[in-house]
Scaffold this active site. Structure first.
Site, mmCIF file in Angstrom:
data_model
loop_
_atom_site.group_PDB
_atom_site.id
_atom_site.type_symbol
_atom_site.label_atom_id
_atom_site.label_comp_id
_atom_site.label_asym_id
_atom_site.label_seq_id
_atom_site.Cartn_x
_atom_site.Cartn_y
_atom_site.Cartn_z
ATOM 1 N N ARG A 139 33.281 36.970 7.573
ATOM 2 C CA ARG A 139 33.785 37.249 6.328
ATOM 3 C C ARG A 139 34.014 36.202 5.279
ATOM 4 N NH1 ARG A 139 32.187 40.478 8.978
ATOM 5 N NH2 ARG A 139 33.337 42.340 10.118
ATOM 6 N N SER A 155 39.954 47.656 7.848
ATOM 7 C CA SER A 155 40.712 46.697 8.763
ATOM 8 C C SER A 155 41.541 45.733 8.175
ATOM 9 C CB SER A 155 39.634 45.796 9.698
ATOM 10 O OG SER A 155 38.796 46.813 10.517
ATOM 11 N N GLU A 162 42.537 40.287 6.506
ATOM 12 C CA GLU A 162 41.037 40.363 6.021
ATOM 13 C C GLU A 162 41.284 41.063 4.387
ATOM 14 O OE1 GLU A 162 37.576 43.059 7.215
ATOM 15 O OE2 GLU A 162 38.148 41.780 8.664
#
Length: 302
Positions: free
Chosen positions: A176, A226, A296
């Site tokens: 990420r 998410s 996230e």
């Protein structure tokens, strides 16, 4: 403090598709967020550089966004200029087994274009609800595939208006993250390496992953996907469920009853509700498992 008339004129002279005091709830998948002082949707790379230059000249904060699918905006909004790369930066071109696409192209559009061209390699990524620019920025991934598997190169414009190209390993892709994270470089397009495939097989694979998402994810309610990164050796959703938080609610923000890794807007949620719920989840997961969760989703105006 709102923007001066001088700044407003400068922005609209550069980008005609600019609006002021724009509710960000209209631009995020969470359907949450107060007004940004300005929201501009540039149509070319040069406009991006000029908008950033105006912001720097007048000491105004700016923020680059795509489709707003991984973003929580403050209830008070954002005192600055949001540069949204989606509507006008969505060109795609296929040359053999390579595809060049603008930062504003949705990943679902790339997957469908690849299917039409009988090109494989993007089936697992096509269901991620975001744009190419954001996906490259954060090395988005799903079901074992990541953007680094297909990105050959990406073009950018930086905070000084300079343009350039990053290739291969220079992207520094990780979980990420990429070289773009924390820099002033803005992804404007990317070249993707795909491979010849069988259209029917590609179609079946896409349908399989679409079904998985529909079966397991709360796609019927606003969310930002998410909420937490995957902790090493664990799954965030499983830890949250084990902490007894599935369905737990603060205000209009709720831990999804379908997938505990998602926080959903169950009706009238505020950014404050979401952040209070995030903190409660982190505290309870740490208390019950000793694992520290990391968000996230990106935040703006907080």
């Amino acid at each position: 403090m709102s923007l001066s008339s001088e700044v407003k004129r400068a922005l609209t002279d550069i980008c005609t598709d600019t609006v002021f005091d724009e509710p960000m709830s209209r631009h995020t998948s969470f359907k949450i967020g107060g007004p940004a002082d300005a929201l501009a949707e540039p149509s070319e790379t040069e406009e991006i550089g000029k908008i950033i230059s105006v912001c720097k000249r007048y000491g105004i904060d700016y923020f680059i966004m795509g489709n707003g699918t991984n973003l929580l905006v403050s209830d008070a909004g954002f005192r600055g200029v949001v540069i949204k790369l989606q509507k006008h930066m969505a060109a795609m071109q296929i040359d053999g087994d390579k595809m060049t696409a603008g930062a504003g192209v949705l990943l679902s559009q790339i997957a469908n274009a690849a299917l039409r061209a009988s090109l494989t390699g993007f089936e697992r990524l096509g269901g991620i609800p975001g744009t190419l620019g954001g996906a490259v920025y954060m090395n988005a991934g799903a079901y074992g595939s990541e953007m680094r598997d297909v990105v050959v190169s990406s073009a950018f414009v930086d905070g000084a208006g300079n343009t350039g190209v990053i290739t291969g390993g220079a992207h520094q892709f990780g979980y990420r993250k990429s070289i773009y994270a924390g820099s002033d470089k803005v992804v404007v397009s990317a070249v993707l390496q795909l491979a010849p495939g069988d259209a029917e097989e590609i179609k079946r694979t896409m349908a399989e992953y679409t079904k998985r998402r529909c079966d397991k994810q709360p796609l019927n309610l606003p969310s930002c996907g998410s909420t937490f990164k995957r902790p090493e050796g664990h799954f965030a959703g499983a830890l949250i469920e084990a902490a007894g938080l599935k369905g737990y609610r603060i205000g209009g923000a709720q831990v999804s009853e379908k997938h505990a890794g998602f926080i959903v807007n169950a009706g009238g949620a505020t950014a404050a509700d979401v952040m209070r719920l995030v903190e409660h989840i982190k505290n309870e997961v740490y208390r019950t498992s000793g694992v520290t969760l990391e968000c996230e989703m990106k935040t703006l105006g907080m």
